[in-house]
Design an enzyme around this catalytic site. Structure first.
Site, short mmCIF file in Angstrom:
data_model
loop_
_atom_site.label_atom_id
_atom_site.label_comp_id
_atom_site.label_asym_id
_atom_site.label_seq_id
_atom_site.Cartn_x
_atom_site.Cartn_y
_atom_site.Cartn_z
N GLN A 172 113.01 75.96 46.88
CA GLN A 172 113.00 74.85 45.91
C GLN A 172 111.58 74.65 45.35
O GLN A 172 111.40 74.41 44.16
CB GLN A 172 113.50 73.57 46.60
CG GLN A 172 113.32 72.31 45.80
CD GLN A 172 114.15 72.29 44.51
OE1 GLN A 172 115.16 72.98 44.41
NE2 GLN A 172 113.70 71.53 43.54
N GLU A 173 110.59 74.79 46.21
CA GLU A 173 109.21 74.51 45.79
C GLU A 173 108.65 75.60 44.89
O GLU A 173 107.99 75.30 43.91
CB GLU A 173 108.31 74.36 47.02
CG GLU A 173 108.60 73.12 47.87
CD GLU A 173 108.15 71.82 47.20
OE1 GLU A 173 107.74 71.85 46.03
OE2 GLU A 173 108.21 70.77 47.85
N SER A 174 108.85 76.87 45.24
CA SER A 174 108.11 77.92 44.54
C SER A 174 108.94 79.16 44.25
O SER A 174 108.39 80.16 43.80
CB SER A 174 106.93 78.36 45.40
OG SER A 174 107.42 79.05 46.55
N MET A 191 113.47 74.85 51.56
CA MET A 191 112.41 74.04 50.93
C MET A 191 111.46 74.95 50.15
O MET A 191 111.07 74.63 49.02
CB MET A 191 111.62 73.28 52.00
CG MET A 191 112.39 72.16 52.65
SD MET A 191 111.53 71.53 54.12
CE MET A 191 110.01 70.93 53.42
#
Ligand code: GLU
Length: 486
Positions: free
Chosen positions: A313-315, A310
């Protein structure tokens, strides 16, 4: 008239005698290969312990060959017993041993040179042998460019066979073979500059590209080749016939396409540049935050690799990431979410990861109980991305279509409709970028798979598994073979 009946009687007697003899013969005969498997209730299969074939992950045994051969054993209604060989030579000698395994399923090219040691099935995959070099070095483009380079391939492999053939035309060609390494080691050695070049199959490269940022394809050496399963050459065709029927079915019913996408599809999903970039970040960034992911996961009873996926994917694992929409930090939390999760500084990676972990647990708990794992995790990710209200709208539309609102596979088909007026005008929460959670979940699942393969359970004891680049399937017990100078 009389003579005719006597003749008929004689014929009948003779035929029954022949019949009895045949029957007796059949009883005395050895059981066929498939009969032996069925009588024992076990299919013994020999393979290689490598990420492209067979290895252990968070759920136990896995790998492309394993998953395919497990389905075959299930179809036969027998138990699957896997044996692993330390080298290709050992694999073929085991297959040919008396009372050896019935089948070899190990990503093997059905090559000419193997005719003496194996009898191959129909192809289940077409692969291309590729020369691999290190980014930053001059790129070889033809066979001549291999001269004077340090080349290493697996001993007894189809690639060793190919290079031996090439050497007939190019006698100056030098290369080495090793039985102490696997394909992942060869790629790592190119990545780290320990050897100049190697030759591997395109499927193995596609799978491993995400671990080795410097590895590049120089050129394809020859045409595509067929991978097949093999039985010992002296064996009767009964088991092979079953295998062939199974492979035909697997081509038709999409099983092979699904396995190919799952194991060899990273590059399709991430793109080439995405695959190199992921590999680079895996080496350079993740080790800094792995500890925080592990701690947050443990506190919240999650798999740390899901949290790490996650975060990527986010940063892209950047603690100071910010977006125009006001989300910030490694887990890209909104101010509201951050406050609700007790995060005082969103740019602090530890706090951000803790907040993200708490939030996914919170979102998951809101989902209807009818959604079961593993779908529940994918729905939670979608809700994390798009919000529970919109997800509920998509589930209702899914149900109205006669599909299953508890299956991610079905709901993800419908989610993109939330951005089309004809559909969203009928929903409670209205317009949403419904395509986004589909990409979001797909990417996270891909990263999660890759991270799971990189960090094997047997290696979990140590700290910072990823930092040390434990690549799946590599037997760490094996001493690093010292290569003689060219
Ligand atoms: N496919 C190879 C062979 O049949 C083994 C794996 C590899 O070297 O890429 O020998």
């Amino acid at each position: 008239m009389f003579a005719q009946s006597v003749f008929r009687l004689r014929c009948a007697l003779w035929l029954s005698a022949v019949g009895i003899l045949l029957l007796l013969g059949a009883c005395a005969e050895e059981p066929s290969a498939i009969e032996r498997v069925q009588a024992e209730g076990v299919l013994r299969v020999i393979t290689r312990n490598s990420p492209a074939t067979y290895f252990q992950d968070r759920n136990g045994e896995t790998g492309f060959e394993y998953e395919l051969v497990k389905r075959f054993a299930d179809d036969l209604g027998v138990e699957l017993q896997i044996e692993t060989a330390d080298s290709l030579d050992e694999l073929f000698s085991s297959l040919n041993r008396e009372n050896g395994p019935a089948l070899a399923a190990a990503g093997l090219v059905a090559s000419e040179g193997r005719k003496q040691s194996a009898r191959f099935s129909l192809p289940y995959l077409q692969v291309t042998p590729q020369i691999i070099y290190r980014n930053g070095q001059p790129r070889p483009t033809r066979a001549q460019d291999l001269l004077g380079k340090r080349i290493l391939v697996l001993k007894g492999s189809s690639h060793a066979e190919q290079l031996a053939e090439l050497k007939r035309d190019l006698p100056e060609l030098q290369y080495e073979e090793s039985a102490a390494v696997e394909v992942v080691d060869l790629l790592r050695m190119v990545d780290e500059g320990q050897i100049d070049l190697t030759l591997v199959d395109s499927n193995e490269l596609a799978m491993n590209q995400v671990y080795f940022p410097n590895v590049r394809v120089a050129f394809d050496l020859g045409d595509s080749q067929a991978l097949g399963w093999a039985v010992a050459p002296g064996e009767d065709a009964s088991l092979l016939n079953e295998v062939n029927a199974f492979i035909r079915r697997a081509h038709e019913n999409g099983v092979l396409d699904r396995l190919k996408a799952r194991y060899y599809g990273h590059v399709d999903v991430l793109g080439y540049v995405g695959a190199y970039t992921f590999a680079k970040h895996l080496q350079q960034r993740l080790p800094r935050y792995e500890k925080f992911f592990r701690q947050a996961a443990q506190k919240n009873e999650l798999d740390w690799r899901l949290l790490a996926a996650m975060g990527y994917q986010e940063s892209l694992w950047q603690p100071t990431a910010t977006s125009k929409t006001g989300v910030r930090g490694l887990m890209m939390l909104t101010l509201r979410t951050a406050q609700a999760m007790g995060v005082s500084d969103r740019l602090d990676p530890k706090q951000s990861i803790d907040g993200g972990a708490k939030y996914i647990v919170h979102v998951k708990a809101q989902l209807p109980e009818s959604i079961l794992e593993p779908d529940r995790t994918w729905f939670a990710l979608a809700a994390y991305n798009i919000g529970g209200g919109h997800l509920e709208d998509a589930r209702k539309l899914t149900e109205a279509e006669g599909l299953d609102p508890n299956k991610w596979l079905d709901v993800q088909k419908i989610l993109p409709r939330l951005s089309q007026k004809q559909w969203y005008s009928k929903t409670r929460y209205g317009y949403a970028r419904g395509g986004e959670p589909v990409h979001f979940v797909r990417n996270i699942r891909r990263y999660y798979d890759i991270l799971t393969w990189v960090t094997q359970p047997q290696l979990e004891g140590g700290q910072v598994a990823v930092g040390n680049m434990h690549v799946p399937g590599v037997n760490k017990e094996k001493p690093d073979e010292q290569l003689p100078p060219l």
